[in-house]
Scaffold this motif. Structure first.
Motif, PDB file in Angstrom:
ATOM      1  N   GLU A 139       0.847  -1.195   0.000  1.00 52.34           N
ATOM      2  CA  GLU A 139       0.000   0.000   0.000  1.00 52.34           C
ATOM      3  C   GLU A 139       0.880   1.242   0.000  1.00 52.34           C
ATOM      4  O   GLU A 139       1.728   1.412   0.872  1.00 52.34           O
ATOM      5  CB  GLU A 139      -0.911  -0.016   1.220  1.00 52.34           C
ATOM      6  CG  GLU A 139      -1.681   1.268   1.474  1.00 52.34           C
ATOM      7  CD  GLU A 139      -2.529   1.700   0.284  1.00 52.34           C
ATOM      8  OE1 GLU A 139      -2.472   2.900  -0.075  1.00 52.34           O
ATOM      9  OE2 GLU A 139      -3.239   0.844  -0.289  1.00 52.34           O
ATOM     10  N   SER A 140       0.666   2.127  -0.985  1.00 51.15           N
ATOM     11  CA  SER A 140       1.527   3.305  -1.110  1.00 51.15           C
ATOM     12  C   SER A 140       1.322   4.300   0.022  1.00 51.15           C
ATOM     13  O   SER A 140       2.251   4.993   0.432  1.00 51.15           O
ATOM     14  CB  SER A 140       1.282   3.986  -2.460  1.00 51.15           C
ATOM     15  OG  SER A 140      -0.069   4.411  -2.560  1.00 51.15           O
ATOM     16  N   SER A 141       0.107   4.385   0.551  1.00 54.67           N
ATOM     17  CA  SER A 141      -0.164   5.331   1.634  1.00 54.67           C
ATOM     18  C   SER A 141       0.443   4.838   2.946  1.00 54.67           C
ATOM     19  O   SER A 141       0.478   3.633   3.224  1.00 54.67           O
ATOM     20  CB  SER A 141      -1.668   5.517   1.803  1.00 54.67           C
ATOM     21  OG  SER A 141      -1.944   6.302   2.946  1.00 54.67           O
ATOM     22  N   ALA A 142       0.889   5.781   3.750  1.00 54.88           N
ATOM     23  CA  ALA A 142       1.397   5.422   5.073  1.00 54.88           C
ATOM     24  C   ALA A 142       0.260   5.154   6.039  1.00 54.88           C
ATOM     25  O   ALA A 142       0.477   4.576   7.121  1.00 54.88           O
ATOM     26  CB  ALA A 142       2.279   6.545   5.618  1.00 54.88           C
ATOM     27  N   ASP A 143      -0.955   5.557   5.671  1.00 53.07           N
ATOM     28  CA  ASP A 143      -2.133   5.349   6.506  1.00 53.07           C
ATOM     29  C   ASP A 143      -2.993   4.247   5.913  1.00 53.07           C
ATOM     30  O   ASP A 143      -3.243   4.221   4.705  1.00 53.07           O
ATOM     31  CB  ASP A 143      -2.952   6.636   6.620  1.00 53.07           C
ATOM     32  CG  ASP A 143      -2.172   7.767   7.251  1.00 53.07           C
ATOM     33  OD1 ASP A 143      -1.479   7.510   8.240  1.00 53.07           O
ATOM     34  OD2 ASP A 143      -2.249   8.899   6.732  1.00 53.07           O
ATOM     35  N   PHE A 144      -3.476   3.366   6.748  1.00 47.64           N
ATOM     36  CA  PHE A 144      -4.316   2.269   6.304  1.00 47.64           C
ATOM     37  C   PHE A 144      -5.763   2.742   6.220  1.00 47.64           C
ATOM     38  O   PHE A 144      -6.291   3.311   7.186  1.00 47.64           O
ATOM     39  CB  PHE A 144      -4.192   1.096   7.282  1.00 47.64           C
ATOM     40  CG  PHE A 144      -4.989  -0.117   6.897  1.00 47.64           C
ATOM     41  CD1 PHE A 144      -4.676  -0.828   5.752  1.00 47.64           C
ATOM     42  CD2 PHE A 144      -6.050  -0.548   7.682  1.00 47.64           C
ATOM     43  CE1 PHE A 144      -5.406  -1.954   5.380  1.00 47.64           C
ATOM     44  CE2 PHE A 144      -6.779  -1.672   7.330  1.00 47.64           C
ATOM     45  CZ  PHE A 144      -6.456  -2.372   6.178  1.00 47.64           C
ATOM     46  N   LEU A 145      -6.405   2.528   5.057  1.00 50.53           N
ATOM     47  CA  LEU A 145      -7.797   2.921   4.841  1.00 50.53           C
ATOM     48  C   LEU A 145      -8.051   4.362   5.295  1.00 50.53           C
ATOM     49  O   LEU A 145      -8.760   4.633   6.254  1.00 50.53           O
ATOM     50  CB  LEU A 145      -8.749   1.966   5.573  1.00 50.53           C
ATOM     51  CG  LEU A 145      -8.752   0.510   5.086  1.00 50.53           C
ATOM     52  CD1 LEU A 145      -9.697  -0.338   5.929  1.00 50.53           C
ATOM     53  CD2 LEU A 145      -9.143   0.419   3.610  1.00 50.53           C
ATOM     54  N   ARG A 146      -7.497   5.303   4.556  1.00 60.05           N
ATOM     55  CA  ARG A 146      -7.558   6.709   4.940  1.00 60.05           C
ATOM     56  C   ARG A 146      -8.976   7.263   5.014  1.00 60.05           C
ATOM     57  O   ARG A 146      -9.236   8.212   5.750  1.00 60.05           O
ATOM     58  CB  ARG A 146      -6.750   7.543   3.939  1.00 60.05           C
ATOM     59  CG  ARG A 146      -5.247   7.395   4.087  1.00 60.05           C
ATOM     60  CD  ARG A 146      -4.525   8.295   3.117  1.00 60.05           C
ATOM     61  NE  ARG A 146      -4.803   7.950   1.734  1.00 60.05           N
ATOM     62  CZ  ARG A 146      -4.357   8.645   0.695  1.00 60.05           C
ATOM     63  NH1 ARG A 146      -3.645   9.744   0.891  1.00 60.05           N
ATOM     64  NH2 ARG A 146      -4.635   8.260  -0.541  1.00 60.05           N
ATOM     65  N   SER A 147      -9.913   6.681   4.263  1.00 61.51           N
ATOM     66  CA  SER A 147     -11.279   7.209   4.267  1.00 61.51           C
ATOM     67  C   SER A 147     -12.088   6.731   5.466  1.00 61.51           C
ATOM     68  O   SER A 147     -13.229   7.155   5.647  1.00 61.51           O
ATOM     69  CB  SER A 147     -11.999   6.794   2.977  1.00 61.51           C
ATOM     70  OG  SER A 147     -11.999   5.389   2.831  1.00 61.51           O
ATOM     71  N   VAL A 148     -11.500   5.870   6.288  1.00 63.07           N
ATOM     72  CA  VAL A 148     -12.184   5.339   7.467  1.00 63.07           C
ATOM     73  C   VAL A 148     -11.585   5.967   8.708  1.00 63.07           C
ATOM     74  O   VAL A 148     -10.388   6.285   8.753  1.00 63.07           O
ATOM     75  CB  VAL A 148     -12.027   3.799   7.529  1.00 63.07           C
ATOM     76  CG1 VAL A 148     -12.770   3.212   8.718  1.00 63.07           C
ATOM     77  CG2 VAL A 148     -12.532   3.175   6.230  1.00 63.07           C
ATOM     78  N   ASP A 149     -12.405   6.171   9.745  1.00 59.98           N
ATOM     79  CA  ASP A 149     -11.881   6.705  11.005  1.00 59.98           C
ATOM     80  C   ASP A 149     -10.713   5.861  11.491  1.00 59.98           C
ATOM     81  O   ASP A 149     -10.710   4.631  11.357  1.00 59.98           O
ATOM     82  CB  ASP A 149     -12.978   6.719  12.067  1.00 59.98           C
ATOM     83  CG  ASP A 149     -13.777   8.020  12.042  1.00 59.98           C
ATOM     84  OD1 ASP A 149     -13.529   8.849  11.147  1.00 59.98           O
ATOM     85  OD2 ASP A 149     -14.644   8.198  12.911  1.00 59.98           O
TER      86      ASP A 149
END
Length: 423
Positions: free
Chosen positions: A159-169
């Motif tokens: 996953e390229s983002s450092a945050d997992f599932l950014r659209s979820v709280d």
């Protein structure tokens, strides 16, 4: 991929539960195995059932299908290059574009449809891959990664983002991340893929993260980096339909394009790429054409990831409300305290409901746990009816049931949850 992926998710969960969880219930199964051809065959039968059903709906509603590739030209005409080798010209007062989306490709990662595949290819593996790599840890990557992981594949998601599932709280996402890793999914966050090459019977993926450069060697590679609107060759330039910088057809709040009589819905326009969102837009457009008033409120369209545990959300999250400065209150309830979840041995996760601090109106909900895809519907309906959070709390919910978690979360927002009264 909606129906086939869910069919495989249910089949693989059944296998995993028998193999890993049945002993907890005093059930012992020996010599368990998966026949991949039969596993995929069930999925195909489910898909055929629904495809045939659509055919019956066409007949029942006097709809004439033309199978082929169509393009729109000036004057609201559609030219169809039919699969039968014939060309057809169809003139219409109204045209609705619903061509959906297609997988995003990565320039340095070429599909070969055998070892490097998109989601359609990952639904058709003829054997369980020993090592499966997945580029993207979003909905598609998590769902299809879960399918093959449950059957024994060693699955790594980049996953390229450092945050997992950014659209979820964040707290919901962290529960999901913890549970997926516990199940054996290897999720690498902040992973930037450089390229992928097929070498013999392997796929070699080069990627980097904050720790440095790495190579992942797999037997199959699924590219699940997202989807983009399908508009290539869809209309002649003279038609005048506008495309935005993200490749979406430009429409107004009624799904009308700049060209009178031409509408567009679903993945090909703004808003979430969700099947039920596109369906609701289609119904709304048909009603508008018929002279009625209809609308679709994106804020009341639920999102679901059909993993185990399931993740679902609707409306605004706690992060969104905080950034917007909206005064709000939060109620949460853990499935560990729900009798039905305990009986099912599926206690991971919780329900969170958010309401306006002054008006008590429900603003959104996020949940991770068993049955979240079904539980979210109660909150959606409450929001559509402009209910207050205490309205959910006042309604009797069957005991024991998973739905009690929704009620208890609503009560918790006003510090009235039964579990809280016991402390």
């Amino acid at each position: 991929g909606c129906i086939p992926s869910k069919a495989l998710l249910d089949s693989s969960k059944l296998y995993r539960d028998i193999a890993q969880r049945s002993k907890t219930h005093g059930i012992h199964a020996e010599s368990l195995r998966v026949e991949v051809a039969e596993f995929l065959g069930r999925k195909d039968r489910v898909v055929k059932q629904f495809a045939d059903g659509i055919g019956m709906l066409f007949k029942g509603n006097r709809i004439t299908p033309y199978w082929g590739r169509g393009r729109i030209r000036p004057g609201n005409e559609v030219i169809v290059d039919g699969m039968d080798g014939k060309q057809h010209t169809i003139a219409a007062t109204h045209i609705i574009i619903a061509t959906g989306s297609q997988p995003i490709s990565i320039p340095s990662v070429a599909f070969d449809r055998v070892m490097v595949v998109d989601h359609a290819g990952a639904l058709e593996f003829d054997q369980i891959p020993g090592r499966l790599g997945v580029i993207g840890a979003g909905t598609i990557g998590l769902e299809l990664g879960s399918v093959w992981s449950r059957l024994g594949a060693h699955v790594t998601l980049l996953e390229s983002s450092a945050d997992f599932l950014r659209s979820v709280d964040a707290d919901i996402a962290q529960v999901g991340l913890r549970e997926f890793r516990r199940q054996g999914l290897h999720i690498e966050l902040g992973a930037q893929v450089a390229d992928a090459k097929v070498v013999g019977s392997e796929v070699r993926v080069r990627f980097s993260n904050p720790e440095g450069d790495h190579e992942l060697v797999v037997d199959k590679l699924l590219v699940a980096a997202g989807r983009r609107p399908f508009t290539e060759g869809l209309f002649e330039p003279e038609v005048g339909i506008q495309i935005d910088k993200r490749g979406r057809i430009v429409v107004d709040e009624s799904c009308a394009t700049d060209v009178p009589g031409i509408w567009a819905i679903g993945d090909v326009v703004r808003g979430p790429m969700l099947a039920h969102k596109g369906s609701q837009e289609g119904i709304a457009v048909a009603e508008r054409i018929a002279g009625h008033v209809s609308q679709v409120d994106f804020n009341k369209v639920p999102w679901v990831i059909y993993t185990d545990p399931e993740i679902a959300w609707v409306g605004q999250g706690e992060n969104d409300l905080g950034l917007a400065g909206v005064p709000h209150k939060v109620g949460t309830f853990t499935f560990a305290a729900a009798g039905r979840a305990a009986a099912m041995n599926e206690t991971a996760g919780h329900v969170k409901i958010l309401a306006h601090a002054e008006t008590d109106r429900i603003l959104g909900a996020q949940m991770v746990g068993p049955g979240a895809s079904e539980l979210i519907a109660e909150v959606v309906l409450a929001m559509e009816l402009h209910a207050r959070i205490q309205d959910i709390g006042r309604v009797a919910h069957a005991n024991p049931s998973l739905s009690e978690a929704v009620r208890e979360a609503a009560l918790a927002a006003s510090r009235r949850a039964i579990t809280m009264l016991n402390h």
